[in-house]
Design a protein around this motif. Structure first.
Motif, PDB file in Angstrom:
ATOM      1  N   ASN A  49      28.150  43.895  36.376  1.00 15.63           N
ATOM      2  CA  ASN A  49      29.048  43.350  37.396  1.00 15.63           C
ATOM      3  C   ASN A  49      30.265  44.203  37.727  1.00 15.63           C
ATOM      4  N   CYS A  50      30.636  45.099  36.836  1.00 18.96           N
ATOM      5  CA  CYS A  50      31.961  45.694  36.962  1.00 18.96           C
ATOM      6  C   CYS A  50      31.963  47.202  37.176  1.00 18.96           C
ATOM      7  N   ILE A  51      30.989  47.892  36.611  1.00 15.25           N
ATOM      8  CA  ILE A  51      31.069  49.354  36.597  1.00 15.25           C
ATOM      9  C   ILE A  51      30.981  49.970  37.995  1.00 15.25           C
ATOM     10  N   ALA A  52      30.068  49.462  38.827  1.00 17.21           N
ATOM     11  CA  ALA A  52      29.781  50.137  40.100  1.00 17.21           C
ATOM     12  C   ALA A  52      31.045  50.373  40.911  1.00 17.21           C
ATOM     13  N   CYS A  53      31.866  49.330  41.030  1.00 22.69           N
ATOM     14  CA  CYS A  53      33.063  49.444  41.854  1.00 22.69           C
ATOM     15  C   CYS A  53      34.080  50.402  41.219  1.00 22.69           C
ATOM     16  N   HIS A  54      34.308  50.270  39.927  1.00 22.76           N
ATOM     17  CA  HIS A  54      35.246  51.169  39.245  1.00 22.76           C
ATOM     18  C   HIS A  54      34.766  52.611  39.343  1.00 22.76           C
ATOM     19  N   ALA A  55      33.452  52.800  39.210  1.00 20.79           N
ATOM     20  CA  ALA A  55      32.907  54.154  39.262  1.00 20.79           C
ATOM     21  C   ALA A  55      33.074  54.743  40.660  1.00 20.79           C
ATOM     22  N   THR A  67      41.400  54.144  30.275  1.00 20.31           N
ATOM     23  CA  THR A  67      41.926  55.082  29.280  1.00 20.31           C
ATOM     24  C   THR A  67      43.064  55.956  29.823  1.00 20.31           C
ATOM     25  N   ARG A  68      43.280  55.919  31.145  1.00 20.43           N
ATOM     26  CA  ARG A  68      44.335  56.773  31.726  1.00 20.43           C
ATOM     27  C   ARG A  68      45.711  56.373  31.174  1.00 20.43           C
ATOM     28  N   ASP A  69      46.635  57.312  31.218  1.00 18.41           N
ATOM     29  CA  ASP A  69      47.972  57.082  30.656  1.00 18.41           C
ATOM     30  C   ASP A  69      48.696  55.922  31.329  1.00 18.41           C
ATOM     31  N   ASP A  70      48.546  55.813  32.658  1.00 16.86           N
ATOM     32  CA  ASP A  70      49.286  54.756  33.356  1.00 16.86           C
ATOM     33  C   ASP A  70      48.413  53.545  33.660  1.00 16.86           C
ATOM     34  N   ARG A  71      47.475  53.256  32.735  1.00 17.45           N
ATOM     35  CA  ARG A  71      46.632  52.075  32.941  1.00 17.45           C
ATOM     36  C   ARG A  71      47.503  50.821  33.025  1.00 17.45           C
ATOM     37  N   GLY A  72      46.974  49.807  33.746  1.00 17.24           N
ATOM     38  CA  GLY A  72      47.779  48.621  34.006  1.00 17.24           C
ATOM     39  C   GLY A  72      47.858  47.652  32.838  1.00 17.24           C
ATOM     40  N   VAL A  73      46.800  47.578  32.033  1.00 17.64           N
ATOM     41  CA  VAL A  73      46.718  46.577  30.972  1.00 17.64           C
ATOM     42  C   VAL A  73      47.385  47.100  29.701  1.00 17.64           C
ATOM     43  N   LYS A  74      48.360  46.297  29.189  1.00 19.83           N
ATOM     44  CA  LYS A  74      49.148  46.796  28.059  1.00 19.83           C
ATOM     45  C   LYS A  74      48.982  45.979  26.778  1.00 19.83           C
ATOM     46  N   LYS A  81      43.352  38.398  30.696  1.00 21.01           N
ATOM     47  CA  LYS A  81      43.752  37.896  32.022  1.00 21.01           C
ATOM     48  C   LYS A  81      43.171  38.752  33.143  1.00 21.01           C
ATOM     49  N   GLN A  82      43.170  40.067  32.930  1.00 18.32           N
ATOM     50  CA  GLN A  82      42.642  40.975  33.954  1.00 18.32           C
ATOM     51  C   GLN A  82      41.132  40.773  34.133  1.00 18.32           C
ATOM     52  N   VAL A  83      40.420  40.630  33.004  1.00 13.26           N
ATOM     53  CA  VAL A  83      38.979  40.378  33.086  1.00 13.26           C
ATOM     54  C   VAL A  83      38.743  39.075  33.853  1.00 13.26           C
ATOM     55  N   ARG A  85      40.781  37.629  36.070  1.00 13.39           N
ATOM     56  CA  ARG A  85      41.107  37.830  37.487  1.00 13.39           C
ATOM     57  C   ARG A  85      39.953  38.505  38.219  1.00 13.39           C
ATOM     58  N   CYS A  86      39.434  39.598  37.617  1.00 12.74           N
ATOM     59  CA  CYS A  86      38.357  40.348  38.284  1.00 12.74           C
ATOM     60  C   CYS A  86      37.115  39.492  38.446  1.00 12.74           C
ATOM     61  N   GLN A  87      36.711  38.790  37.356  1.00 13.82           N
ATOM     62  CA  GLN A  87      35.471  38.013  37.478  1.00 13.82           C
ATOM     63  C   GLN A  87      35.633  36.881  38.487  1.00 13.82           C
ATOM     64  N   ALA A  93      32.299  33.076  38.198  1.00 12.06           N
ATOM     65  CA  ALA A  93      32.407  31.829  37.430  1.00 12.06           C
ATOM     66  C   ALA A  93      31.973  31.979  35.969  1.00 12.06           C
ATOM     67  N   TRP A  94      32.502  33.026  35.296  1.00 13.01           N
ATOM     68  CA  TRP A  94      32.175  33.243  33.886  1.00 13.01           C
ATOM     69  C   TRP A  94      32.788  32.160  33.007  1.00 13.01           C
ATOM     70  N   SER A  95      32.110  31.842  31.926  1.00 11.49           N
ATOM     71  CA  SER A  95      32.660  30.937  30.912  1.00 11.49           C
ATOM     72  C   SER A  95      33.718  31.697  30.103  1.00 11.49           C
ATOM     73  N   TYR A 110      37.457  50.942  24.595  1.00 16.49           N
ATOM     74  CA  TYR A 110      38.463  51.738  25.306  1.00 16.49           C
ATOM     75  C   TYR A 110      39.908  51.424  24.933  1.00 16.49           C
ATOM     76  N   TYR A 111      40.308  50.174  25.058  1.00 18.47           N
ATOM     77  CA  TYR A 111      41.739  49.876  24.936  1.00 18.47           C
ATOM     78  C   TYR A 111      42.253  50.008  23.508  1.00 18.47           C
ATOM     79  N   LYS A 112      41.510  49.447  22.549  1.00 20.03           N
ATOM     80  CA  LYS A 112      41.840  49.518  21.116  1.00 20.03           C
ATOM     81  C   LYS A 112      43.241  49.009  20.777  1.00 20.03           C
TER      82      LYS A 112
HETATM   83  C1  HEC Z   1      35.262  45.461  44.078  1.00 20.32           C
HETATM   84  C2  HEC Z   1      35.778  46.420  43.110  1.00 20.32           C
HETATM   85  C3  HEC Z   1      35.957  45.964  41.677  1.00 20.32           C
HETATM   86  C4  HEC Z   1      35.071  45.269  40.892  1.00 20.32           C
HETATM   87  C5  HEC Z   1      33.659  44.784  41.235  1.00 20.32           C
HETATM   88  C6  HEC Z   1      35.714  45.113  39.595  1.00 20.32           C
HETATM   89  N1  HEC Z   1      36.942  45.699  39.598  1.00 20.32           N
HETATM   90 FE1  HEC Z   1      38.192  45.860  37.992  1.00 20.32          FE
HETATM   91  N2  HEC Z   1      39.489  46.892  39.121  1.00 20.32           N
HETATM   92  C7  HEC Z   1      39.369  47.133  40.484  1.00 20.32           C
HETATM   93  C8  HEC Z   1      40.600  47.703  40.981  1.00 20.32           C
HETATM   94  C9  HEC Z   1      40.889  48.113  42.423  1.00 20.32           C
HETATM   95  C10 HEC Z   1      41.472  47.818  39.869  1.00 20.32           C
HETATM   96  C11 HEC Z   1      42.895  48.341  39.831  1.00 20.32           C
HETATM   97  C12 HEC Z   1      42.936  49.826  39.667  1.00 20.32           C
HETATM   98  C13 HEC Z   1      44.349  50.333  39.586  1.00 20.32           C
HETATM   99  O1  HEC Z   1      45.195  49.686  38.957  1.00 20.32           O
HETATM  100  O2  HEC Z   1      44.577  51.415  40.106  1.00 20.32           O
HETATM  101  C14 HEC Z   1      40.730  47.292  38.725  1.00 20.32           C
HETATM  102  C15 HEC Z   1      41.241  47.255  37.456  1.00 20.32           C
HETATM  103  C16 HEC Z   1      40.606  46.672  36.383  1.00 20.32           C
HETATM  104  C17 HEC Z   1      41.150  46.635  35.039  1.00 20.32           C
HETATM  105  C18 HEC Z   1      42.499  47.177  34.575  1.00 20.32           C
HETATM  106  C19 HEC Z   1      42.480  48.657  34.323  1.00 20.32           C
HETATM  107  C20 HEC Z   1      43.813  49.100  33.783  1.00 20.32           C
HETATM  108  O3  HEC Z   1      44.592  49.661  34.575  1.00 20.32           O
HETATM  109  O4  HEC Z   1      44.081  48.898  32.563  1.00 20.32           O
HETATM  110  C21 HEC Z   1      40.255  45.947  34.274  1.00 20.32           C
HETATM  111  C22 HEC Z   1      40.371  45.621  32.802  1.00 20.32           C
HETATM  112  C23 HEC Z   1      39.168  45.575  35.137  1.00 20.32           C
HETATM  113  N3  HEC Z   1      39.389  46.043  36.397  1.00 20.32           N
HETATM  114  C24 HEC Z   1      38.098  44.851  34.727  1.00 20.32           C
HETATM  115  C25 HEC Z   1      37.059  44.489  35.562  1.00 20.32           C
HETATM  116  C26 HEC Z   1      35.967  43.657  35.145  1.00 20.32           C
HETATM  117  C27 HEC Z   1      35.801  43.050  33.764  1.00 20.32           C
HETATM  118  C28 HEC Z   1      35.136  43.545  36.209  1.00 20.32           C
HETATM  119  C29 HEC Z   1      33.844  42.780  36.276  1.00 20.32           C
HETATM  120  C30 HEC Z   1      33.936  41.368  36.139  1.00 20.32           C
HETATM  121  C31 HEC Z   1      35.732  44.296  37.303  1.00 20.32           C
HETATM  122  N4  HEC Z   1      36.891  44.848  36.873  1.00 20.32           N
HETATM  123  C32 HEC Z   1      35.149  44.433  38.545  1.00 20.32           C
HETATM  124  C33 HEC Z   1      38.263  46.901  41.252  1.00 20.32           C
HETATM  125  C34 HEC Z   1      37.128  46.228  40.838  1.00 20.32           C
END
Ligand code: HEC
Length: 113
Positions: A49-55, A67-74, A81-83, A85-87, A93-95, A110-112
């Protein structure tokens, strides 16, 4: 009153101790196994669910986001919370269990925190 219970023999104590040891080893092994299974679930959910968009955003497998230095999650809490929000923004609708398995996978890999 039963004398054996008041003054248990050394053999009885030894037998008791070794039973406790075996039981705790069994419990520990199961917990480790469950955690491994849990983390594998997280890896699969993340992969699907998640890799394609990030990749697509970053090139490579997208893990540089984590893993980048200025990653958002601290913190571990912020990761969960971020997981979440994204899901939910993806309408998955993850449990809580699924959220926590992905959180655990991302933290172990990654985060450790
Ligand atoms: C449609 C695109 C997209 C999808 C799909 C997506 N993400 Fe993301 N994700 C983003 C974007 C955009 C950011 C913010 C990048 C930034 O801060 O520059 C992000 C950031 C994050 C971060 C924070 C990285 C950090 O800076 O520490 C996490 C954790 C994360 N996503 C988890 C997930 C998970 C888990 C899923 C699958 C449920 C998911 N993402 C699916 C676009 C997506």
């Amino acid at each position: 009153m039963n004398e054996k219970l008041l003054y248990p023999s050394r053999d009885l104590l030894r037998e008791f101790a070794s039973k406790i040891l075996v039981i705790s080893l069994f419990i520990c092994a199961n917990i480790t196994l469950l955690q491994t299974v849990h983390a594998q679930d997280g890896a699969a959910l993340h992969q699907e669910n998640c890799i394609a968009c990030h990749a697509a955003m970053t090139g490579g497998d997208g893990s540089v986001l984590y893993t980048r230095d200025d990653r958002g999650v601290k913190s571990l809490d912020a990761l969960s919370k971020q997981v979440d929000r994204c899901q939910s923004s993806l309408g998955l609708a993850w449990s809580n269990d699924q959220i926590s398995s992905v959180q655990q996978y991302l933290n172990n890999s990654y985060y450790k925190f």
